[in-house]
Write a protein that holds these residues in place. Sequence first.
Motif, PDB file in Angstrom:
ATOM      1  N   GLU A   7       7.109   3.079 -12.212  1.00  0.00           N
ATOM      2  CA  GLU A   7       7.563   3.722 -13.369  1.00  0.00           C
ATOM      3  C   GLU A   7       6.190   3.810 -14.130  1.00  0.00           C
ATOM      4  OE1 GLU A   7      11.419   2.510 -15.221  1.00  0.00           O
ATOM      5  OE2 GLU A   7      11.458   0.861 -13.537  1.00  0.00           O
ATOM      6  N   GLY A   8       6.189   5.094 -14.630  1.00  0.00           N
ATOM      7  CA  GLY A   8       5.084   5.520 -15.622  1.00  0.00           C
ATOM      8  C   GLY A   8       4.130   6.244 -14.519  1.00  0.00           C
ATOM      9  N   ALA A  13      -6.781   6.164   4.752  1.00  0.00           N
ATOM     10  CA  ALA A  13      -5.939   5.469   3.931  1.00  0.00           C
ATOM     11  C   ALA A  13      -5.382   6.369   2.760  1.00  0.00           C
ATOM     12  CB  ALA A  13      -6.069   4.187   3.787  1.00  0.00           C
ATOM     13  N   PRO A  14      -4.453   7.075   2.685  1.00  0.00           N
ATOM     14  CA  PRO A  14      -4.028   7.619   1.413  1.00  0.00           C
ATOM     15  C   PRO A  14      -3.369   6.689   0.550  1.00  0.00           C
ATOM     16  CG  PRO A  14      -2.474   8.513   3.287  1.00  0.00           C
ATOM     17  CD  PRO A  14      -3.495   7.209   3.721  1.00  0.00           C
ATOM     18  N   LEU A  15      -3.999   6.456  -0.859  1.00  0.00           N
ATOM     19  CA  LEU A  15      -3.706   5.319  -1.602  1.00  0.00           C
ATOM     20  C   LEU A  15      -3.391   6.068  -3.151  1.00  0.00           C
ATOM     21  CD1 LEU A  15      -6.137   2.729  -0.338  1.00  0.00           C
ATOM     22  CD2 LEU A  15      -3.717   2.748   0.001  1.00  0.00           C
ATOM     23  N   VAL A  16      -2.525   5.373  -3.828  1.00  0.00           N
ATOM     24  CA  VAL A  16      -2.438   5.655  -5.181  1.00  0.00           C
ATOM     25  C   VAL A  16      -2.395   4.443  -6.241  1.00  0.00           C
ATOM     26  CG1 VAL A  16      -0.019   5.779  -5.264  1.00  0.00           C
ATOM     27  CG2 VAL A  16      -1.102   7.019  -6.808  1.00  0.00           C
ATOM     28  N   SER A  17      -3.397   4.382  -7.249  1.00  0.00           N
ATOM     29  CA  SER A  17      -3.459   3.510  -7.968  1.00  0.00           C
ATOM     30  C   SER A  17      -2.499   3.177  -9.005  1.00  0.00           C
ATOM     31  CB  SER A  17      -4.962   3.471  -8.898  1.00  0.00           C
ATOM     32  OG  SER A  17      -6.008   3.438  -7.829  1.00  0.00           O
ATOM     33  N   VAL A  18      -2.036   2.012  -9.043  1.00  0.00           N
ATOM     34  CA  VAL A  18      -0.772   1.821  -9.958  1.00  0.00           C
ATOM     35  C   VAL A  18      -1.263   1.937 -11.447  1.00  0.00           C
ATOM     36  CG1 VAL A  18       0.772  -0.077 -10.602  1.00  0.00           C
ATOM     37  CG2 VAL A  18       0.381   0.359  -8.244  1.00  0.00           C
ATOM     38  N   GLY A  19      -2.459   1.627 -11.918  1.00  0.00           N
ATOM     39  CA  GLY A  19      -2.838   1.709 -13.112  1.00  0.00           C
ATOM     40  C   GLY A  19      -1.854   0.817 -13.895  1.00  0.00           C
ATOM     41  N   GLU A  20      -1.674   1.634 -15.241  1.00  0.00           N
ATOM     42  CA  GLU A  20      -0.718   1.068 -16.194  1.00  0.00           C
ATOM     43  C   GLU A  20       0.755   1.022 -16.031  1.00  0.00           C
ATOM     44  OE1 GLU A  20      -2.137  -1.127 -18.812  1.00  0.00           O
ATOM     45  OE2 GLU A  20      -3.809  -0.423 -17.531  1.00  0.00           O
ATOM     46  N   ALA A  68       4.452   0.449 -14.169  1.00  0.00           N
ATOM     47  CA  ALA A  68       5.147  -0.633 -13.675  1.00  0.00           C
ATOM     48  C   ALA A  68       5.524  -0.680 -12.308  1.00  0.00           C
ATOM     49  CB  ALA A  68       6.374  -0.910 -14.759  1.00  0.00           C
ATOM     50  N   LEU A  69       4.964  -1.689 -11.568  1.00  0.00           N
ATOM     51  CA  LEU A  69       5.336  -1.684 -10.309  1.00  0.00           C
ATOM     52  C   LEU A  69       6.341  -3.269  -9.959  1.00  0.00           C
ATOM     53  CD1 LEU A  69       5.072  -1.312  -7.184  1.00  0.00           C
ATOM     54  CD2 LEU A  69       3.214  -2.772  -6.957  1.00  0.00           C
ATOM     55  N   THR A  70       7.530  -2.643  -9.359  1.00  0.00           N
ATOM     56  CA  THR A  70       8.724  -3.445  -9.175  1.00  0.00           C
ATOM     57  C   THR A  70       9.088  -3.790  -7.764  1.00  0.00           C
ATOM     58  OG1 THR A  70       9.521  -3.309 -11.470  1.00  0.00           O
ATOM     59  CG2 THR A  70      10.808  -4.534  -9.853  1.00  0.00           C
ATOM     60  N   TRP A  71       8.909  -4.677  -6.873  1.00  0.00           N
ATOM     61  CA  TRP A  71       9.407  -4.978  -5.672  1.00  0.00           C
ATOM     62  C   TRP A  71      10.734  -5.135  -5.387  1.00  0.00           C
ATOM     63  CZ3 TRP A  71       6.036  -3.276  -2.091  1.00  0.00           C
ATOM     64  CH2 TRP A  71       4.907  -3.442  -2.508  1.00  0.00           C
ATOM     65  N   GLU A  94      -4.787  -4.771  -2.665  1.00  0.00           N
ATOM     66  CA  GLU A  94      -4.658  -5.082  -4.093  1.00  0.00           C
ATOM     67  C   GLU A  94      -6.261  -5.856  -4.049  1.00  0.00           C
ATOM     68  OE1 GLU A  94      -1.978  -8.279  -4.434  1.00  0.00           O
ATOM     69  OE2 GLU A  94      -0.098  -6.965  -4.115  1.00  0.00           O
ATOM     70  N   ALA A  95      -6.822  -5.775  -5.111  1.00  0.00           N
ATOM     71  CA  ALA A  95      -8.454  -5.731  -5.303  1.00  0.00           C
ATOM     72  C   ALA A  95      -8.443  -6.140  -6.786  1.00  0.00           C
ATOM     73  CB  ALA A  95      -9.318  -4.754  -5.012  1.00  0.00           C
ATOM     74  N   PRO A  96      -9.699  -6.789  -7.225  1.00  0.00           N
ATOM     75  CA  PRO A  96      -9.881  -7.187  -8.656  1.00  0.00           C
ATOM     76  C   PRO A  96      -9.763  -6.076  -9.878  1.00  0.00           C
ATOM     77  CG  PRO A  96     -11.504  -8.178  -7.167  1.00  0.00           C
ATOM     78  CD  PRO A  96     -10.817  -7.234  -6.391  1.00  0.00           C
ATOM     79  N   ASP A  97      -9.928  -4.625  -9.099  1.00  0.00           N
ATOM     80  CA  ASP A  97      -9.661  -3.559  -9.987  1.00  0.00           C
ATOM     81  C   ASP A  97      -8.178  -2.957 -10.069  1.00  0.00           C
ATOM     82  OD1 ASP A  97      -9.796  -2.491  -7.338  1.00  0.00           O
ATOM     83  OD2 ASP A  97     -11.190  -0.829  -7.921  1.00  0.00           O
ATOM     84  N   GLY A  98      -7.474  -3.836  -9.453  1.00  0.00           N
ATOM     85  CA  GLY A  98      -5.938  -3.231  -9.473  1.00  0.00           C
ATOM     86  C   GLY A  98      -5.414  -3.199  -8.202  1.00  0.00           C
ATOM     87  N   VAL A  99      -4.052  -2.634  -8.075  1.00  0.00           N
ATOM     88  CA  VAL A  99      -3.101  -2.181  -6.962  1.00  0.00           C
ATOM     89  C   VAL A  99      -3.065  -1.170  -6.467  1.00  0.00           C
ATOM     90  CG1 VAL A  99      -0.931  -2.746  -5.996  1.00  0.00           C
ATOM     91  CG2 VAL A  99      -1.889  -4.453  -7.519  1.00  0.00           C
ATOM     92  N   GLY A 100      -3.086  -0.583  -5.050  1.00  0.00           N
ATOM     93  CA  GLY A 100      -3.051   0.621  -4.754  1.00  0.00           C
ATOM     94  C   GLY A 100      -1.675   0.580  -3.634  1.00  0.00           C
ATOM     95  N   LEU A 101      -0.904   1.638  -3.746  1.00  0.00           N
ATOM     96  CA  LEU A 101       0.096   1.874  -3.175  1.00  0.00           C
ATOM     97  C   LEU A 101      -0.064   2.799  -1.987  1.00  0.00           C
ATOM     98  CD1 LEU A 101       3.037   1.419  -5.727  1.00  0.00           C
ATOM     99  CD2 LEU A 101       2.352  -0.266  -3.736  1.00  0.00           C
ATOM    100  N   ALA A 102       0.599   2.709  -0.653  1.00  0.00           N
ATOM    101  CA  ALA A 102       0.255   3.425   0.415  1.00  0.00           C
ATOM    102  C   ALA A 102       1.224   4.791   0.038  1.00  0.00           C
ATOM    103  CB  ALA A 102       0.762   2.906   1.707  1.00  0.00           C
TER     104      ALA A 102
END
Length: 170
Positions: free
Chosen positions: A19-20, A42-49, A51-54, A83-91
């Motif tokens: 969300e966001g 690998a196509p990835l999108v950064s979550v950034g700010e 909200a990611l909910t499993w 997941e890395a120190p600079d954030g989370v990316g989703l496939a």
Amino acid sequence: MNDVYTGGCQCGAIRFRLEGPYQDASICHCRMCQKAFGNYFAPLVSVGEAALTWTRGKPKYFRSSNYVRRGFCEECGTPLCYEAPDGVGLAVGAFDEPGRIAPTVQFGVEGKVDYVDHLHELPERVTEDDLAAAPFLAHIVNYQHPDHDTHEWSPRTEPADHWRPTEEGV
């Protein structure tokens, strides 16, 4: 409502909601991403700010380096996150509507497979075009979870007479 994205794995054991506004959508060509996705990139999108909910289940993780861990579905193997120190990316392919998330940059181009830039030049065929060569395609039953949230999930099992490859591969 435009900034709500949902997705999950092939079997439906894991679902997520973003969300966001996401931060960046990218394609990574590095060798680690190639192996993690079993693909050219690998196509990835950064979550950034955002909200990611499993919303159903949680990924299992493999630590691919001292800084990165990669999440996947333990049931079906679908790659889900980085997941890395600079954030989370989703496939991106795990989203219900991956076409809504267009990549804007390519990373790890030192690992790019040369012919990737020419894939668009290959002849195209729809699945049904292969029926003569692969008649089983006319009878495929899709066991994947649908591309939307469901209230319940139960694993699908294959029938006992399901085709299985032999050691020779056929």
